[in-house]
Write a protein that holds these residues in place. Structure first.
Motif, PDB file in Angstrom:
ATOM      1  N   ALA A 297       0.832  -1.188   0.000  1.00 18.63           N
ATOM      2  CA  ALA A 297       0.000   0.000   0.000  1.00 18.63           C
ATOM      3  C   ALA A 297       0.875   1.250   0.000  1.00 18.63           C
ATOM      4  O   ALA A 297       1.975   1.258   0.566  1.00 18.63           O
ATOM      5  CB  ALA A 297      -0.927   0.014   1.216  1.00 18.63           C
ATOM      6  N   ALA A 298       0.382   2.310  -0.631  1.00 16.90           N
ATOM      7  CA  ALA A 298       1.090   3.586  -0.702  1.00 16.90           C
ATOM      8  C   ALA A 298       0.182   4.689  -0.176  1.00 16.90           C
ATOM      9  O   ALA A 298      -1.047   4.643  -0.333  1.00 16.90           O
ATOM     10  CB  ALA A 298       1.516   3.885  -2.129  1.00 16.90           C
ATOM     11  N   LEU A 299       0.790   5.702   0.440  1.00 18.73           N
ATOM     12  CA  LEU A 299       0.067   6.830   1.022  1.00 18.73           C
ATOM     13  C   LEU A 299       0.711   8.129   0.568  1.00 18.73           C
ATOM     14  O   LEU A 299       1.929   8.293   0.636  1.00 18.73           O
ATOM     15  CB  LEU A 299       0.117   6.734   2.553  1.00 18.73           C
ATOM     16  CG  LEU A 299      -0.413   7.912   3.365  1.00 18.73           C
ATOM     17  CD1 LEU A 299      -1.931   8.042   3.196  1.00 18.73           C
ATOM     18  CD2 LEU A 299      -0.049   7.757   4.849  1.00 18.73           C
ATOM     19  N   LEU A 300      -0.104   9.064   0.084  1.00 21.46           N
ATOM     20  CA  LEU A 300       0.359  10.391  -0.327  1.00 21.46           C
ATOM     21  C   LEU A 300      -0.419  11.437   0.449  1.00 21.46           C
ATOM     22  O   LEU A 300      -1.654  11.413   0.466  1.00 21.46           O
ATOM     23  CB  LEU A 300       0.159  10.595  -1.830  1.00 21.46           C
ATOM     24  CG  LEU A 300       0.572  11.970  -2.385  1.00 21.46           C
ATOM     25  CD1 LEU A 300       2.075  12.192  -2.196  1.00 21.46           C
ATOM     26  CD2 LEU A 300       0.180  12.101  -3.850  1.00 21.46           C
ATOM     27  N   ARG A 301       0.303  12.373   1.091  1.00 22.57           N
ATOM     28  CA  ARG A 301      -0.345  13.359   1.947  1.00 22.57           C
ATOM     29  C   ARG A 301       0.145  14.779   1.638  1.00 22.57           C
ATOM     30  O   ARG A 301       1.279  14.974   1.191  1.00 22.57           O
ATOM     31  CB  ARG A 301      -0.070  13.050   3.425  1.00 22.57           C
ATOM     32  CG  ARG A 301      -0.394  11.635   3.844  1.00 22.57           C
ATOM     33  CD  ARG A 301      -0.136  11.417   5.317  1.00 22.57           C
ATOM     34  NE  ARG A 301      -1.068  12.191   6.130  1.00 22.57           N
ATOM     35  CZ  ARG A 301      -0.973  12.321   7.450  1.00 22.57           C
ATOM     36  NH1 ARG A 301       0.043  11.734   8.090  1.00 22.57           N
ATOM     37  NH2 ARG A 301      -1.844  13.028   8.130  1.00 22.57           N
ATOM     38  N   SER A 316       3.674   0.645   2.872  1.00 21.12           N
ATOM     39  CA  SER A 316       3.448  -0.418   3.844  1.00 21.12           C
ATOM     40  C   SER A 316       3.355  -1.751   3.113  1.00 21.12           C
ATOM     41  O   SER A 316       2.620  -1.877   2.127  1.00 21.12           O
ATOM     42  CB  SER A 316       2.160  -0.168   4.634  1.00 21.12           C
ATOM     43  OG  SER A 316       1.956  -1.183   5.605  1.00 21.12           O
ATOM     44  N   VAL A 317       4.106  -2.737   3.597  1.00 22.46           N
ATOM     45  CA  VAL A 317       4.099  -4.099   3.051  1.00 22.46           C
ATOM     46  C   VAL A 317       3.652  -5.026   4.171  1.00 22.46           C
ATOM     47  O   VAL A 317       4.175  -4.956   5.290  1.00 22.46           O
ATOM     48  CB  VAL A 317       5.490  -4.503   2.540  1.00 22.46           C
ATOM     49  CG1 VAL A 317       5.481  -5.954   2.068  1.00 22.46           C
ATOM     50  CG2 VAL A 317       5.943  -3.578   1.419  1.00 22.46           C
ATOM     51  N   SER A 318       2.699  -5.895   3.896  1.00 22.66           N
ATOM     52  CA  SER A 318       2.176  -6.752   4.956  1.00 22.66           C
ATOM     53  C   SER A 318       1.573  -8.011   4.358  1.00 22.66           C
ATOM     54  O   SER A 318       1.390  -8.127   3.143  1.00 22.66           O
ATOM     55  CB  SER A 318       1.116  -6.006   5.783  1.00 22.66           C
ATOM     56  OG  SER A 318       0.063  -5.572   4.945  1.00 22.66           O
ATOM     57  N   GLY A 319       1.231  -8.949   5.239  1.00 22.57           N
ATOM     58  CA  GLY A 319       0.594 -10.169   4.754  1.00 22.57           C
ATOM     59  C   GLY A 319       0.534 -11.252   5.803  1.00 22.57           C
ATOM     60  O   GLY A 319       0.864 -11.045   6.984  1.00 22.57           O
ATOM     61  N   LYS A 320       0.108 -12.397   5.344  1.00 23.64           N
ATOM     62  CA  LYS A 320      -0.006 -13.596   6.184  1.00 23.64           C
ATOM     63  C   LYS A 320       0.442 -14.786   5.349  1.00 23.64           C
ATOM     64  O   LYS A 320       0.001 -14.954   4.208  1.00 23.64           O
ATOM     65  CB  LYS A 320      -1.448 -13.778   6.643  1.00 23.64           C
ATOM     66  CG  LYS A 320      -1.732 -15.082   7.371  1.00 23.64           C
ATOM     67  CD  LYS A 320      -3.215 -15.221   7.659  1.00 23.64           C
ATOM     68  CE  LYS A 320      -3.557 -16.600   8.217  1.00 23.64           C
ATOM     69  NZ  LYS A 320      -5.010 -16.771   8.424  1.00 23.64           N
TER      70      LYS A 320
END
Length: 452
Positions: A297-301, A316-320
C-alpha cells in the motif's frame, strides 16, 4: 300334529339334557371358535382390499408427478418472495446482526511512573502512555483494571437489485466512548460508558463511502492477541471517513486529512490541524491464495498549517503466510515521511515546525512479526514482536519526543467451544525518548470473549 321344526327342537333339547356338562361346554367352545375364525377371515380380506387400493393410487400419483430434476429446476427458476423485515427497507434486503461481549482484566506494573487512571493506556496497550524517567530512576507503580468497554455490535443490510447491483450498508459500535454524567464513565458506581461509532459506510458494487478502516491498513494481517490492539507501535492503524474504489486486486481511496504537528523545540502540546485541503490519497495492491495473502500500500499526503504546506508519503508491506495446517506468520513493515498519525496510534507527529513556522515532514518506521500455532482445535498460542523508530531532527523537535518503542508478547487462547475464547497474555514494552529517558511496562492480561 306337531310340526317337523318343533320335533327337531324337542329332539335337540332331549339330547342336550342327556349330555354330560363337560361335553356341553366343549360343543359351545367349538362353535365360538368357528365364529371367531370366520370374523378374522373377513377382516383379513378387507385389509387386502385396502392395501391393493393404496398401491393403485400411489402408482397413479407417481406417473403424474414431475421428476426430481424437474422439481429442482422449478425451485431455481421461481423467484423467492422477499420477507419484509423493516418497512422502509428495499425489497429483498437481507439484514444481519452480530458482535461480541469482551471482558478484559489486566495487572500492570510500570518501572518509571504511573499511567493515568481512566486513560487509554489503562485499557489497552498504548505505546505513548508507557512512563519514562531519566536513568530509570522513576517510581514504579502497579495496578489492576477490569472493564468490558470493547464489547461490540454491528448491523448489516445487503441488497442485490434486479439489475444485479450489489448494495451494502454497515454500522458498528462499541462502548469506548466515555461517560455522559458525573457518575458515568468511572469506576465509582455504575461504570457506564457511552456508545462509540467505529464504522458506518455504504457500498455500491465497487464503490464505498463512509467511515471504515483506512485503505492504507491491512486488517487481515493483524495478530491474534488478547490485547485490543496488540503490537500497536509497529502497526498501521486508522479508521476514518473516505471514498474508495476497488477493482480486482487494486483499491484506491481519498480519505479524511488531519495533520499532527510538533511545535518548534517541542515546546508546548502537540498541535492537531484541520486546515488541510487535499485528502489523504492511498493505493493498494493485494494478492491471495491458499498460501495466505500479500499486499503493498502507498500513502500520499499534503500538510497545511498557518499558511504553510508540506508533502509526505509512505509505504506499507504486509501479509499472512500459512506454514502448514497449524501455523501461520503475520507481518507488517511500514515507513516514510509524514507517516505520523497512521503509525503506532500517532506515536510520532506527521510534521514539525521550524523556528520560522514552516512545516517539515517527520520520518517514521515500524513493523511487527507474529507467529501463530494451533496446539489443538481448541488451543492456540501467539508470539509477537513489534517496534517503531522515529527519525527525529532534535534541533527542531527537541529532546523530549519518543525515539523508539517496542514490545514483545506471548499468549494462549483456549476455546472450550466455538465462539468462546478464554485468553491469557504476558507482555513487556519499552519506550525511550530522544534524550535517553526510558521506561518499561509489564502486563498480565486475561480476557473472556464471546462472539455472536
Amino acid at each position: 300334529m306337531i310340526g317337523n321344526k318343533k320335533l327337531a327342537a324337542l329332539a335337540t333339547t332331549a339330547v342336550l339334557a342327556a349330555m354330560p356338562l363337560s361335553a356341553l361346554a366343549q360343543a359351545m367352545d367349538a362353535q365360538a371358535m368357528e365364529a371367531r375364525m370366520a370374523q378374522l377371515e373377513q377382516e383379513m380380506q378387507q385389509m387386502r382390499d385396502m392395501l391393493q387400493a393404496y398401491q393403485q393410487r400411489d402408482a397413479a400419483n407417481a406417473a403424474a408427478a414431475p421428476t426430481a430434476a424437474a422439481l429442482d429446476a422449478t425451485r431455481v427458476a421461481a423467484p423467492a418472495a422477499p420477507a419484509v423485515v423493516m418497512p422502509n427497507a428495499m425489497a429483498g434486503t437481507k439484514f444481519s446482526f452480530g458482535g461480541f461481549i469482551k471482558l478484559d482484566s489486566m495487572y500492570t506494573r510500570t518501572s518509571d511512573g504511573e499511567i493515568a487512571d481512566g486513560s487509554a493506556g489503562r485499557l489497552f496497550y498504548f505505546p505513548a502512555a508507557t512512563p519514562v524517567a531519566a536513568d530509570g530512576n522513576g517510581r514504579s507503580a502497579s495496578y489492576t483494571d477490569v472493564h468490558a468497554q470493547f464489547s461490540r455490535f454491528w448491523l448489516g443490510a445487503d441488497t442485490t437489485t434486479e439489475r444485479g447491483d450489489k448494495l451494502k450498508a454497515y454500522i458498528e459500535a462499541d462502548m469506548y466512548g466515555g461517560g455522559s454524567n458525573a457518575f458515568a464513565g468511572n469506576e465509582v458506581i455504575t461504570n457506564t460508558y457511552a456508545l462509540t461509532l467505529r464504522q458506518a459506510y455504504v457500498s455500491w458494487n465497487n464503490w464505498l463511502a463512509g467511515q471504515t478502516w483506512s485503505n492504507f491498513q491491512d486488517v487481515a494481517a493483524l495478530p491474534d492477541t488478547v490485547d485490543f490492539t496488540g503490537p500497536s507501535e509497529g502497526t498501521i492503524f486508522s479508521r476514518q471517513a473516505q471514498l474508495r474504489y476497488t477493482r480486482g486486486a487494486w483499491s484506491f481511496s481519498a480519505e479524511n486529512p488531519q495533520t499532527t504537528i510538533t511545535p518548534f523545540g517541542g515546546k508546548g502540546a502537540r498541535i492537531n490541524s484541520g486546515a488541510d485541503v487535499m485528502p489523504d490519497l492511498t493505493a493498494r495492491w493485494l494478492t491471495r491464495g491458499d498460501w495466505g495473502h500479500f499486499t503493498v500500500a502507498a500513502l500520499l499526503r499534503n500538510f497545511r498549517y498557518d499558511g504553510d504546506t508540506e508533502t509526505g508519503g509512505a509505504l506499507s508491506v504486509s501479509g499472512k503466510f500459512n506454514m502448514g495446517a497449524n501455523d501461520d506468520l503475520r507481518y507488517m513493515v511500514s515507513g516514510g515521511a509524514g507517516v505520523g498519525r497512521y503509525l503506532g496510534f500517532a506515536l510520532g507527529s506527521d510534521t514539525v515546525l521550524d523556528e520560522e513556522g514552516r512545516l517539515h515532514a517527520m520520518d517514521g518506521y515500524g513493523g511487527f512479526a507474529a507467529w501463530r500455532h494451533a496446539f489443538s482445535p481448541k488451543l492456540r498460542g501467539n508470539l509477537v514482536y513489534s517496534v517503531a523508530l522515529l527519525d527525529n531532527d532534535a534541533a527542531l523537535t527537541g529532546y523530549e519526543v519518543t525515539e523508539k518503542a517496542q514490545s514483545v508478547r506471548a499468549n494462549l487462547i483456549y476455546s472450550p467451544f466455538p465462539k468462546l475464547d478464554l485468553g491469557v497474555e504476558l507482555s513487556h514494552a519499552q519506550r525511550r525518548l530522544q534524550n535517553g529517558e526510558e521506561g518499561d511496562m509489564n502486563r498480565l492480561h486475561t480476557h473472556v470473549k464471546y462472539n455472536f
